[in-house]
Design an enzyme around this catalytic site. Structure first.
Site, short mmCIF file in Angstrom:
data_model
loop_
_atom_site.label_atom_id
_atom_site.label_comp_id
_atom_site.label_asym_id
_atom_site.label_seq_id
_atom_site.Cartn_x
_atom_site.Cartn_y
_atom_site.Cartn_z
N LYS A 91 3.82 -9.77 3.20
CA LYS A 91 3.45 -10.01 1.80
C LYS A 91 4.13 -8.97 0.92
O LYS A 91 3.88 -7.77 1.03
CB LYS A 91 1.94 -9.92 1.64
CG LYS A 91 1.51 -10.17 0.21
CD LYS A 91 0.02 -10.42 0.12
CE LYS A 91 -0.41 -10.61 -1.32
NZ LYS A 91 -1.86 -10.76 -1.42
N CYS A 122 0.84 -1.19 0.00
CA CYS A 122 0.00 0.00 0.00
C CYS A 122 0.88 1.25 0.00
O CYS A 122 1.91 1.29 0.67
CB CYS A 122 -0.88 0.07 1.24
SG CYS A 122 -1.25 -1.51 2.02
C1 FMN Z 1 -9.48 -7.69 -6.68
C2 FMN Z 1 -8.20 -7.91 -5.92
C3 FMN Z 1 -8.05 -7.37 -4.65
C4 FMN Z 1 -6.88 -7.56 -3.93
N1 FMN Z 1 -6.78 -7.06 -2.67
C5 FMN Z 1 -5.67 -7.33 -1.93
C6 FMN Z 1 -5.57 -6.93 -0.57
O1 FMN Z 1 -6.48 -6.31 -0.01
N2 FMN Z 1 -4.44 -7.20 0.12
C7 FMN Z 1 -3.41 -7.91 -0.46
O2 FMN Z 1 -2.41 -8.17 0.22
N3 FMN Z 1 -3.48 -8.34 -1.73
C8 FMN Z 1 -4.59 -8.07 -2.48
N4 FMN Z 1 -4.66 -8.53 -3.77
C9 FMN Z 1 -3.54 -9.28 -4.35
C10 FMN Z 1 -3.80 -10.80 -4.31
O3 FMN Z 1 -3.94 -11.24 -2.99
C11 FMN Z 1 -2.65 -11.55 -4.99
O4 FMN Z 1 -1.47 -11.29 -4.30
C12 FMN Z 1 -2.49 -11.19 -6.45
O5 FMN Z 1 -3.73 -11.00 -7.05
C13 FMN Z 1 -1.69 -12.23 -7.25
O6 FMN Z 1 -2.32 -13.49 -7.21
P1 FMN Z 1 -3.31 -14.04 -8.39
O7 FMN Z 1 -2.54 -13.92 -9.67
O8 FMN Z 1 -3.62 -15.44 -8.00
O9 FMN Z 1 -4.49 -13.14 -8.38
C14 FMN Z 1 -5.83 -8.32 -4.51
C15 FMN Z 1 -5.99 -8.87 -5.79
C16 FMN Z 1 -7.16 -8.68 -6.50
C17 FMN Z 1 -7.29 -9.29 -7.87
#
Ligand code: FMN
Ligand code: FAD
Ligand code: FAD
Ligand code: FMN
Ligand code: FES
Ligand code: FES
EC number: 1.3.-.-
Lengths: 319, 274, 319, 274
Positions: free
Chosen positions: A180, A145
């Protein structure tokens, strides 16, 4: 006609299942190595689709000290084999989380990773303070963030800022702290080392990759926030490289692999790269039951890999 | 290789276990081009056919792995176990869906969202614009099942009145206008003057779906007359089922999800036309 | 059946074509805004497929002072909607380039962007010295190579090192110097500013994104070099964001957009993001004629965008 | 949405302009499962049919946009304007290609690479292992057209001798072995002892394709006997037509591209078996 596609191997995810292959992340046992990724899992939505206690863990939406309203809409665009998002961390705040989401999830039998968001160090501290005494099983600090304590950059891009944040958070709780990490850095092993040297019990990676789409009818950005975070299948190789390279530098730290996982095979690839577990994000947007399906596929794939399975169950990794 | 589509009956399995069906594959049974770049697609899905409420929508998915995101469309008609949607071809996803042929399959998730509240016996004035029309056809279809309510369709089209054939099957009265003639508010005013918006003693209730400026104008029109209005909103979506918070609309209660808090919101919720 | 897909609009790329929309990059006029990206174009291979003089420009394979043998094989793996590569800059060296590739390309009527590779500042200087008097139209400095002068990191990740390299190269030639940036940095606008402040006439971005794949049968990396660079459609949003953000910081510098372009529409998206021109990479691996097809598609798309087309022709950009 | 495949005749256009055809779409005319997870796929392509030389290969492309990279396969037979390849299902790409049915289309680029040198009148001993066998069938087919040369096929299979039916149509003599019985070098030795590798007065020339260890053993075997050997190599490819340098093999002349410098190299080039 050859019929060897995994999707044709009927796995009935609704049938009761004895999980065969568990994992351990920072001492916490997950019944299988597959969790949900933060921001792509809301209990109120997912409970209609499957029994969330069947997952290895659920990482909940980033939680801030007070409710955040996030970014204006549109918040999303599509990329080739990917999704872009700019939610801006909209969430109802930690008090609501403690009163509503968390008790419901615990009652449902889920292992809960509480994801923590903050726009300044104090935000993180307030949330961690409240989660310290909660039923959350693990904390996951989202350091992607934008952070005003550190001039607007995210803490995850600045190892010094990350170290100082961890020095504040670490004494506040005995719960395992997962940091993370964002892939939007020159070398992810640098913040990784900073986090671990300053008390992280585990790392998770990757968060979304900085990206953008424009509308060629208007010539303007599709997302109101202009840029967004890329997730989904397209980012798989980026996440794998992050985990592998971090594992090379930090042989012992538990790592949760995230990014582009949409099948048991891709989850397995992360485990071979050195992850102890994985989280599934965007795939759940395209099919609500994806995380559970992936967990079941992986459980079967591990049958023929007893050496890997044994290492995971013991809290070790392939590399 | 993300084909999520199982070849077995995942809907039955989910229901047997007490859950809502996940994304699954359905067969296309009908395809029709209603006018230039506006298609009507029909697929067989007993679950959606028996559960969908007006203004609820379905996520359709293309077979192109570049386009993984859901394409949401309002249900526009249900006949037996067949569900129809009407959509405009505006981008690569709808282009691909427009190429489907009977016998092909498509992946679907639904029905999703909160539909119109049709519990009250009333004269429902269905004010639709462009591709906001399809869900209102389904509202008319459902209202036709209730003798105590009436449906007055007031539709605005860009040019070709492509949906009249369908809505006229169900609505008690059906009016339409196109861009060359004016907009739906013009039409509403004209109908009001001619006393054509009255249905015996029934209380009028506006159900509306269409472009944002149109809906805002309709909200203002209904506010002036103190007619309740339910407005079905559109927003780019990530999941369509409430898990990602990508689809918000600004309401008096803050940013709410269109996919699960809506797509239907009252004029009061949106704070429009007050 | 609606038939509006661009691929069904028959463009005969072999028919003589009067290019309608040119662009200007650092004062050099390109007959259209589409070039090839370095490493995905070899004249000896491509000449059988189309007339290379029809492209806006061709950026040739990274050139080093002496022949480099590159990495061992396998050098490539596949990602979802992407390609991973670890060529390791195999090339026959600048002398061969000056004797063979360059004269052939010039004879064929191509506008040549000579891409320069180096493992230390001296490598770059040697190559630029030789190219300074050559027929190459523009130089493109690839600063993504691991650099021993600066401790093994690539110069593109270190704005100080990049500035010092540019201070050495800039006085050596009057030819336009394009600096090609890597996306594997925390904030691409930082090296972008360094390059421009130290004499770059233009920027090109992005080079490949760090990634990796493992073989789940063996649990080992697929590429001998372990990690590789991701290119192809999957990286499109990353490249668009890089161009857009750089354009915001540097309103006047010419930018060549690269990454994931496989259609005229995607090329157009880069122009709207603020690029003056584009280069097409991986798409040419999947179809040899892709760059020319894309150029023709873009030429037609620009017909209905006279404002954008006029800006490009004048050397300006949309933003 | 990267479908590169035009619906018009791009091959004719390219040829008319004096160029080599780009990637284009062809129709599948035959599909056969030869043995477990080994398929024979036939497609109609007059250009490739009339130009392909033995050990040249074609790039096939899946319809799945996740898998954009070429899948190279040696041409294994040409009949009229139909081209066949034989391939093992080893990953997601070949899985998908194995699902094609007659009437489907597939994208192709080719013929690519440098084939065997068959100019000399000789007794060509075709030493193949596993999925190295298909290009040698085509070598036998081409050699059958030349009365002055002979083809002796010596094939090693894991278990099922899946290609014998095809090679026996063309080869003058055909021998095979499987893992349970031994390897091709065992077979070569046995045939040599029985004088079965001689064809009148013709000079023996080895053409080989198969797994690396097998080819190295064959190279050593031929070096000991001073028999010339042409070896067809395999490498992961990016483009298949010489533009990306992703497909190198180490030779005495440095790292050469398998796709355009090869896939056929001489024993001397590879520096094997000396
Ligand atoms: C709609 C959306 C909202 C997300 N919100 C957060 C969040 O609040 N906190 C966080 O650490 N990561 C957030 N992420 C990141 C995901 O947790 C993840 O790290 C990222 O999408 C990569 O994984 P993926 O390719 O399987 O989506 C968000 C991802 C998406 C798509
Ligand atoms: C609840 C709801 C109901 C809808 N009902 C209908 C209907 O009945 N008939 C109809 O023609 N259209 C309807 N739409 C709009 C329809 O979803 C879009 O036109 C469609 O998704 C465009 O897809 P595309 O691939 O052609 O466009 P692209 O621009 O290529 O799509 C890219 C992404 O943006 C999204 N997107 C683009 N435009 C819109 C939009 N206007 N609204 C939401 N998402 C968009 C797509 O879903 C996709 O994720 C509805 C939208 C919502 C939210
Ligand atoms: C010149 C040449 C000729 C060939 N001829 C034949 C043949 O006649 N019959 C046959 O069965 N196989 C042949 N192969 C091997 C064949 O190309 C691979 O088995 C096939 O590409 C695997 O694709 P996949 O999607 O199933 O595997 P995946 O592992 O899913 O593919 C991922 C990527 O790796 C590449 N790849 C994987 N394995 C190989 C390999 N062994 N060689 C080259 N690339 C690979 C794929 O092309 C793809 O780009 C040949 C290879 C080459 C280089
Ligand atoms: C096989 C291959 C080789 C490359 N070699 C070079 C190189 O020598 N110099 C360079 O600057 N970029 C090189 N690149 C990067 C490309 O020029 C381009 O920046 C990148 O691939 C992103 O564009 P794309 O998505 O269109 O491929 C190479 C890319 C590929 C795929
Ligand atoms: S689209 Fe995901 S919450 Fe609405
Ligand atoms: S595969 Fe591209 S040069 Fe050989």
């Amino acid at each position: 006609m050859i019929d060897s596609n995994q999707n044709d191997n009927h796995i009935n995810i609704y049938e009761p299942h004895e999980w065969k292959h568990s994992t351990k992340v920072a001492g916490v046992e997950w019944k299988n190595p597959v969790g949900t990724a933060s921001g792509t899992f809301q209990y109120a939505a997912v409970r209609w689709f499957y029994d969330v206690s069947q997952l290895g863990a659920v990482s909940t939406k980033g939680c801030s000290p007070v409710p955040w309203e996030g970014n204006p809409s549109p918040r999303t665009a599509e990329g080739p084999a990917s999704n872009l998002n700019a939610v801006g961390l909209q969430n109802p705040g930690v008090d609501h989380y403690l009163e509503d989401d968390l008790p419901k999830l615990k009652k449902a039998g889920a292992l809960v990773v509480a994801n923590v968001a903050g726009h300044c160090d104090d935000d993180y501290m307030q949330v961690v303070a409240k989660l310290a005494d909660s039923d959350a099983d693990m904390l996951e600090i989202n350091v992607s963030c934008p952070n005003v304590t550190h001039g607007g950059m995210s803490v995850g891009t600045d190892p010094v800022a990350l170290s100082s944040l961890m020095d504040k958070l670490r004494p506040m709780t005995d719960k395992p702290i997962i940091v993370k990490l964002t892939p939007n850095v020159t070398d992810i092993t640098v913040p990784a080392r900073a986090a671990v040297e300053h008390g992280a019990d585990a790392l998770s990676m990757i968060n979304t990759v900085l990206g953008m789409r424009l509308n060629i009818r208007t010539g303007e950005p599709i997302i109101a926030n202009k840029t967004g975070g890329v997730s989904g299948p397209a980012v798989l190789p980026i996440g794998i490289a992050a985990v592998y390279r971090t594992r090379t530098v930090l042989p012992d730290i538990p790592i949760i692999g995230i990014g582009g996982i949409d099948s048991g095979e891709k989850a397995l690839e992360y485990l071979y790269a050195g992850a102890n577990a994985v989280e599934v994000g965007a795939a759940a947007l395209f099919d609500p039951v994806a995380p559970l399906r992936i967990a079941r596929e992986l459980d079967d794939l591990l049958d023929s890999r007893p050496e890997l399975a044994a290492k995971l169950a013991a809290g070790n990794t392939w590399r | 290789m993300t084909t999520f589509t199982p070849t077995y009956d995942v809907v039955a399995e989910a229901q047997a276990a007490g859950y809502f069906p996940p994304r699954h594959s359905v067969e296309i049974t009908g395809v029709r081009e209603l006018t230039d770049r506006v298609m009507r697609l029909t697929f067989r899905d007993p679950f959606i056919a028996s559960h969908a409420k007006p203004a609820q929508f379905v996520n359709l998915f293309t077979h192109d792995d570049f386009m993984l995101m859901p394409r949401p469309f309002g249900v526009s008609e249900v006949e037996g176990d067949e569900v129809s949607v009407i959509f405009a071809v505006i981008g690569h996803g709808t282009e691909q869906l427009a190429r489907l042929e009977p016998g092909d399959t498509v992946d679907v998730l639904g029905p999703l969202g909160r539909g119109f509240n049709l519990k009250e016996d009333a004269n429902y004035i269905l004010v639709g614009g462009g591709l906001g029309v399809p869900p209102l056809i389904y509202a008319a279809q459902k209202l036709a099942e209730n003798d105590a309510s009436f449906a007055t369709a007031v539709f605005g089209y860009r040019n070709d009145h492509f949906a009249e054939e369908y809505v006229s099957r169900y609505a008690d009265w059906s009016w339409s206008i196109d861009d060359a003639e004016g907009n739906v508010v013009d039409l509403l005013n004209k109908l009001e003057q001619g006393d054509d918006l009255k249905a015996y003693d029934r209380k009028p209730v506006i159900l509306s779906c269409g472009p944002l400026p149109m809906m805002k104008a309709v909200a203002a029109w209904s506010a002036e007359r103190d007619i309740p209005a339910q407005l079905s909103m559109e927003q780019r979506m990530g999941c369509g089922y409430g898990t990602c918070v990508l689809c918000t609309v600004d309401t008096v209660d803050g940013r709410l999800k269109v996919c699960s808090g809506g797509p239907v919101f009252t004029r009061e919720q949106l704070g429009w036309g007050e």
